[in-house]
Design a protein around this motif. Structure first.
Motif, mmCIF file in Angstrom:
data_model
loop_
_atom_site.group_PDB
_atom_site.id
_atom_site.type_symbol
_atom_site.label_atom_id
_atom_site.label_comp_id
_atom_site.label_asym_id
_atom_site.label_seq_id
_atom_site.Cartn_x
_atom_site.Cartn_y
_atom_site.Cartn_z
ATOM 1 N N GLU A 238 -44.628 9.411 -19.867
ATOM 2 C CA GLU A 238 -44.400 8.663 -21.101
ATOM 3 C C GLU A 238 -45.275 7.422 -21.062
ATOM 4 N N SER B 105 -48.176 15.728 -21.099
ATOM 5 C CA SER B 105 -48.005 16.489 -19.852
ATOM 6 C C SER B 105 -49.360 17.005 -19.353
ATOM 7 N N SER C 201 -53.219 20.243 -21.251
ATOM 8 C CA SER C 201 -51.791 20.090 -21.031
ATOM 9 C C SER C 201 -51.265 21.182 -20.108
ATOM 10 N N LYS D 298 -51.850 15.738 -13.147
ATOM 11 C CA LYS D 298 -51.146 14.486 -13.409
ATOM 12 C C LYS D 298 -51.693 13.318 -12.589
ATOM 13 N N MET E 160 -45.146 10.907 -25.255
ATOM 14 C CA MET E 160 -44.982 11.703 -24.042
ATOM 15 C C MET E 160 -46.058 12.776 -23.993
ATOM 16 N N ALA F 245 -43.561 15.498 -17.488
ATOM 17 C CA ALA F 245 -44.307 14.693 -18.450
ATOM 18 C C ALA F 245 -44.463 13.239 -17.999
ATOM 19 N N LEU G 96 -46.857 17.586 -25.971
ATOM 20 C CA LEU G 96 -46.814 18.133 -24.617
ATOM 21 C C LEU G 96 -46.330 19.564 -24.623
ATOM 22 N N ILE H 270 -38.045 16.336 -23.038
ATOM 23 C CA ILE H 270 -39.068 16.707 -24.019
ATOM 24 C C ILE H 270 -38.506 16.887 -25.425
ATOM 25 N N ARG I 214 -43.877 13.209 -28.974
ATOM 26 C CA ARG I 214 -44.421 13.930 -27.834
ATOM 27 C C ARG I 214 -45.473 14.933 -28.295
#
Length: 148
Positions: A110, A124, A5, A128, A122, A108, A103, A96, A101
């Motif tokens: 979803e 992170s 993360s 990415k 969610m 982030a 994360l 957030i 979540r």
């Protein structure tokens, strides 16, 4: 394949404030006594260290693991298995404070799923773009809403 993360400064500051408030609440009784015995001090220390440890473990050990049939989202003792066939769409998000979540950043993604606790989770991931590309390979029918 494992993704860690992303951790941003906002999240670190938020966690520091939470731990500080927990410490103040845990050690507040010490301000009312002139003499402090060992047992009450150890009890108050445990009421701080155990929840603080769980909070920090949950917040800073987050990882996302691609398995053969599902995506495992894990943060401390909390785990979610999201079947690839249940993923309907993904979208970018920076909120957030609401929803389910796991994360540690406001940047982030979803993930909407048929079987998710509140309809979505969610996350992170640090990389990415790579994460989304890998998810596309495993879920070719999912929709990508907005720019992720």
């Amino acid at each position: 394949m494992v993704f860690c993360s992303k951790i941003d400064a906002f999240f670190v500051n938020f966690m520091m404030i939470a731990i500080l408030l927990l410490g103040l609440a845990s050690f507040w009784p010490l301000f009312f006594f002139n003499k402090i015995d060992l047992f009450p001090f150890l009890l108050l220390t445990c009421t701080f260290l155990i929840p603080a440890g769980v909070i920090l473990w949950s917040a800073f050990s987050i990882k996302y693991v691609y398995s053969q049939d599902f995506l495992l989202v894990q943060g401390g003792p909390y785990k979610s298995r999201i079947l690839y066939e249940d993923i309907t769409e993904i979208t970018s998000s920076n909120n957030i404070f609401s929803g389910y979540r796991i994360l540690s950043s406001r940047d982030a993604i979803e993930i909407y799923s048929k079987q998710a606790f509140w309809g979505s989770v969610m996350i992170s991931p640090m990389c990415k773009r790579e994460f989304i590309n890998e998810l596309k390979k495993r879920c070719p029918n999912m929709k990508i809403r907005e720019k992720c």
